[in-house]
Motif scaffolding. Structure first.
Motif, PDB file in Angstrom:
ATOM      1  N   LEU A   1      15.352  -4.413   3.403  1.00  0.00           N
ATOM      2  CA  LEU A   1      14.458  -5.501   3.041  1.00  0.00           C
ATOM      3  C   LEU A   1      13.962  -6.237   4.282  1.00  0.00           C
TER       4      LEU A   1
ATOM      5  N   TYR B   1      10.672 -11.215   1.431  1.00  0.00           N
ATOM      6  CA  TYR B   1      10.317 -11.248   0.040  1.00  0.00           C
ATOM      7  C   TYR B   1       9.667 -12.583  -0.311  1.00  0.00           C
TER       8      TYR B   1
ATOM      9  N   GLY C   1      12.897 -11.529 -10.395  1.00  0.00           N
ATOM     10  CA  GLY C   1      13.795 -11.514  -9.263  1.00  0.00           C
ATOM     11  C   GLY C   1      15.034 -10.691  -9.531  1.00  0.00           C
ATOM     12  N   LYS C   2      16.201 -11.264  -9.273  1.00  0.00           N
ATOM     13  CA  LYS C   2      17.393 -10.441  -9.169  1.00  0.00           C
ATOM     14  C   LYS C   2      17.837  -9.814 -10.485  1.00  0.00           C
ATOM     15  N   SER C   3      17.486 -10.386 -11.604  1.00  0.00           N
ATOM     16  CA  SER C   3      17.958  -9.822 -12.856  1.00  0.00           C
ATOM     17  C   SER C   3      16.936  -8.944 -13.539  1.00  0.00           C
ATOM     18  N   ALA C   4      15.851  -8.651 -12.881  1.00  0.00           N
ATOM     19  CA  ALA C   4      14.781  -7.864 -13.501  1.00  0.00           C
ATOM     20  C   ALA C   4      14.560  -6.562 -12.755  1.00  0.00           C
ATOM     21  N   GLU C   5      14.037  -5.599 -13.466  1.00  0.00           N
ATOM     22  CA  GLU C   5      13.761  -4.288 -12.881  1.00  0.00           C
ATOM     23  C   GLU C   5      12.681  -4.401 -11.806  1.00  0.00           C
ATOM     24  N   ALA C   6      12.899  -3.705 -10.690  1.00  0.00           N
ATOM     25  CA  ALA C   6      11.942  -3.684  -9.591  1.00  0.00           C
ATOM     26  C   ALA C   6      11.150  -2.386  -9.623  1.00  0.00           C
ATOM     27  N   PHE C   7       9.869  -2.493  -9.277  1.00  0.00           N
ATOM     28  CA  PHE C   7       8.982  -1.328  -9.239  1.00  0.00           C
ATOM     29  C   PHE C   7       8.361  -1.248  -7.854  1.00  0.00           C
TER      30      PHE C   7
END
Lengths: 110, 113
Positions: free
Chosen positions: B45, B48, B97-103
């Motif tokens: 990273l 962000y 953010g941290k609790s959601a799926e990243a694409f």
């Protein structure tokens, strides 16, 4: 921050074989994902699986959050499954980021 | 597929020149990320953003700056490119953010000569 490990680093299979890839993480997580990076470099989402079990066709994944590991199962492998498989985790604690493991390079031979 | 477009897809630049990479999303997601991928290091990273004009540093932020003036655009700038910044750069988005799926976007291959 959170540490993410993957095993094995490399895996060679004959087409039709099954395999299990493992991801260990060092802390509690909000998010655990599996990705496939194909030979063209594209990162493809496989599973969003912070806990529990999911299946999608020949692929399935299980995350045991309390024991801090996740498994990706590939059944009846095909040559198109070749590439690098990454798991990535987002730590639960404040300030942690979405961290990738080093990947498992899978080669499926015809 | 998530609506993420990175531009340019490939770029060759000379040492010491400024370079800006663009990430554009059509999903209206709040969080956007820039990663770099290097052999032996995986994806790391850089910076962000958690909202318009809200950004923070990641693991490997030295030599990079970012800006987000609109929800849909996240820019990564190399003020003075160095050979060590030769890499493949990926943009990612997530809704919460941290609790959601990243694409992830398709990536930008940058070569600094």
């Amino acid at each position: 921050g959170i540490q993410v490990e993957q095993s094995p680093p490399d895996l060679i299979l004959q087409e039709g074989a099954n395999s299990t890839l493992r991801c260990n993480f060092s802390d509690s997580v909000n998010n655990l994902q599996w990705f496939h990076q194909n030979p063209w470099g594209q990162l493809i989402n496989l599973f969003y699986i912070p806990s529990g079990t999911k299946q999608n066709g020949r692929l399935s994944a299980t995350t045991v959050a309390t024991e801090r590991y996740s498994l990706l199962y590939i059944s009846s492998s095909q040559t198109t499954d070749s590439g690098v498989y990454f798991c990535a985790a987002h730590g639960d604690n404040y300030g942690q980021n979405f961290v990738f493991g080093p990947g498992t390079r899978l080669s499926v031979l015809p | 597929d998530a609506g993420i477009t990175q531009s340019p897809r490939h770029k060759v630049t000379e040492t010491g020149t400024p370079v800006t990479l663009r990430c554009h999303q059509t999903e209206n997601h709040r969080y956007m990320y820039w990663y770099r991928q290097d052999p032996g290091h995986g994806l790391r990273l850089i910076h962000y953003s958690y909202g318009v004009k809200d950004t923070d540093k990641g693991e490997v932020s030295d030599g990079y700056s970012v800006s987000r003036s609109k929800t849909e655009d996240f820019l990564l700038t190399l003020e003075s490119a160095t050979s060590s910044q030769t890499s493949v750069y990926f943009c990612a988005i997530s809704e919460q953010g941290k609790s959601a799926e990243a694409f992830f976007g398709q990536g930008t291959r940058l070569t600094v000569v």
